[in-house]
Write an enzyme that holds these catalytic residues in place. Sequence first.
Site, PDB file in Angstrom:
ATOM      1  N   GLU A   7      63.404  91.626 123.239  1.00 60.20           N
ATOM      2  CA  GLU A   7      64.841  91.681 123.479  1.00 60.20           C
ATOM      3  C   GLU A   7      65.433  92.983 122.976  1.00 60.20           C
ATOM      4  O   GLU A   7      66.280  93.571 123.610  1.00 60.20           O
ATOM      5  CB  GLU A   7      65.498  90.487 122.783  1.00 60.20           C
ATOM      6  N   ASP A 110      63.920  86.962 121.908  1.00 58.05           N
ATOM      7  CA  ASP A 110      64.297  86.054 120.820  1.00 58.05           C
ATOM      8  C   ASP A 110      64.155  84.613 121.277  1.00 58.05           C
ATOM      9  O   ASP A 110      64.345  84.288 122.445  1.00 58.05           O
ATOM     10  CB  ASP A 110      65.755  86.311 120.396  1.00 58.05           C
ATOM     11  N   TYR A 320      64.978  84.500 111.751  1.00 54.08           N
ATOM     12  CA  TYR A 320      65.983  84.544 112.812  1.00 54.08           C
ATOM     13  C   TYR A 320      67.285  83.880 112.362  1.00 54.08           C
ATOM     14  O   TYR A 320      67.273  82.727 111.932  1.00 54.08           O
ATOM     15  CB  TYR A 320      65.430  83.835 114.051  1.00 54.08           C
TER      16      TYR A 320
END
Length: 779
Positions: A7, A110, A320
């Site tokens: 990403e 992601d 994350y």
Amino acid sequence: MRLIITEKNNSAEKIADILSGGSSTENKSFTVPIFKWSDGEGDHAVVGTGGHMVERAFPEGKEYKQWKLDLIHGLVDAPLITRASDGKKNTIKAIQKEAKAADNLIIATDFDREGELIGLEALEVSLEVNPDLEPTMKRARYSALTKEEIEGAFSNLDELSYPLANAAGARQDIDLIWGAAFTRAVSLTAKAYGANFLSVGRVQSPTLGLIVERELERRAHVYKPYWELFAKFGHPSGASFETHHETDKFWDKAEAETAQSATASPGIVKSVTSRKNQSKPPTPYNTNSFQVDASSRLGITPKMAMNYAQDLYDDGFISYPRTDNTQYPDSLPLEKTISALVKIKDFAAAAPLLDAPLTPTRGKKFDAAHPPIYPTHALYPSALDGPKARVYELIVRRFLATFGSPMITESTRADIEAGGQTYFVRGKVLLDPGYAGIYTYARSSDEEIPALEEGQKLELDGKPWLVDKETQPPARLSEAKLVQMMDEQGLGTKATRPDIIQKLYSRKYVRNHPPEPTATGMAMVEAFKEYVPGMATSEMTATLEGEMDQIAESKLTKESVVDDSRKLVHTTFDDLRKGEEELSKIIWAGMDKDRILGPCIVCKEAGRTREDGSPNQLRIIRAKKSGKSFVGCSGWTADDPEACDQTFPMPQPNFYEVTPLEENCSICHRTPRVSVKTRGRAGRPWKLCFNDDCPTMIEMREKKAERLAAQEAKKKADEAAGKTKKATKAKAKPGAKKKAPAKKRSKTVAASKSSGGPDLGTRRVKKAGSRNGPGATKK
Ligand SMILES: [Zn+2]
Ligand SMILES: [Zn+2]
């Protein structure tokens, strides 16, 4: 060749570095960085998309471009198209060039709905030039940019999830249709054209509703007076101490005075009671609790907190940051992580955690996709810049705290009777900090009270006293509280909430911190509540969020949910049209109110008022011809020579944010005062009084002159020094080009930077009727 698409550029570089064992090199293709290496398995290339490469849009055609109320039903039903996003053409070219040469594709975006959709877009872009890639395509899912996570993900490849991508795709389509239909409908109805259009959004408007509801509660608040009674007692230790009457609030002043005069020495200690309190360690962070904590503990807005967390994730320092999960999965290397962290001096206090088996707390929400937010790399916070260091530290301390023991405090209350009146004093001391030893934010300072025992006699120190107070309205919602309420009511997602709040600021529906609705913001919600209730509350939008969850779970299709949503837009739009006239009146009144800065003192002195007797107001006016804004009096009429002609230049709203500060300057009492800030630039706003003769403005001009003089002197000194420096530098490095100073910035902005205010010409408060009136003829 194996093509890996991530990403972000940052994650592309990290992944290439990990998988190649450090041997990857950076190449550029159409200015897009691509990381490549070769090994026993062949050639590999990793490239980042930099977010969405394509976007959804209405088809070409003037029936979709034109803003007309009659065209809105057609707009809602338009077949949406996909097109390259602005500035993404090079990325698409670069990816397609690699895809042509590839025989194997891995999507490593992601791991969440948005990432899945970006992955699907990358797949489609690649298949356009090489359809043979489709059967080879695999998905790498990871929650942190660490060696273990990345190697684990690539040795355990998964499939792309279409339901997950479709859930994100449905949101895109629905938000586009809602936003376009209602932004146009409301702007057209309220005749707010051009740059002044009124933005309306499926999630944005109910969020504004939350802020406005609280404001209405505040305005409805009736201030009720009450009295509190205090007394001071002496103590054998020499320190006297303050106590509070057992009646929390006296609603009747006479009653309070009776209690006050009845109070008499000696006071006798009636009881001393102590109680131990346990406070449990906090649960692991998910996005929402992290945003709330960053705001309340560090004073960092949810949006900025997410920006910093994203940076920390991109650098491989934390996992994350977009997650709902509040339970550590078994796979997490907890002990290893803690061992590494406590080697950092700042976190050494947590070392004893490793002496016993680790038992972390667990929150209620569980989500298999990602772990809670936790540190993936141990480092000294001081190695990071300012707020990022504090955010990292917060995440580490919270992580360590979830393994901690409870914090134990002891609270003590003593009751003292004096002349039949009972007073009390309360203290609190920390017995065992437990988890708060590392999660220091949770510690409060001790409030100690002197040692007291039952039956002890104490003399009053002075006379008891009354403090008069009044009940306060509920506080405005902080951004953290707002994010939390949005979460509870199903408004937006963990990824979108901070941006939605930001949009309310940029559209001027709210201002200040915590957010306070402007008159326009209030009017929008008021009008919606009355004529389009679906737009004002969270119900309708929360239902749609639920349906999007069902797409992710394969229970509904994207098409059916988007179609249902279209039906809802049609009926909601019909509601709006029925109330069109009233709705526009309400919004107009709000917008009008936001333009008013304060009363015109010149008119007041000349005895000029509006027809209804209310004062003439100075307000912001946009000149029809030039489009420039200025301040003028509502008492002006074109053909009346007696009318008020007060006008003042003002900082142009396109470049400056102008916020009302005082209706009437508290220093000169001649004009309103505003606060001005350059758009899109950090820094403190400056205060501007429209009266140039105001002492605050004279002082500002003097300071400006001093600053300019100092700058001029410095420039001369630099030039003198620079000449010799340049000469030596040029000799040492003949090929090196010196970067040109940033000269190109637009003149207005550059000027404002150095002067602390734009040059606005002269602002003189004229005498009453100065144009043709008696003031002028006297000259
Ligand atoms: Zn006036
Ligand atoms: Zn002033």
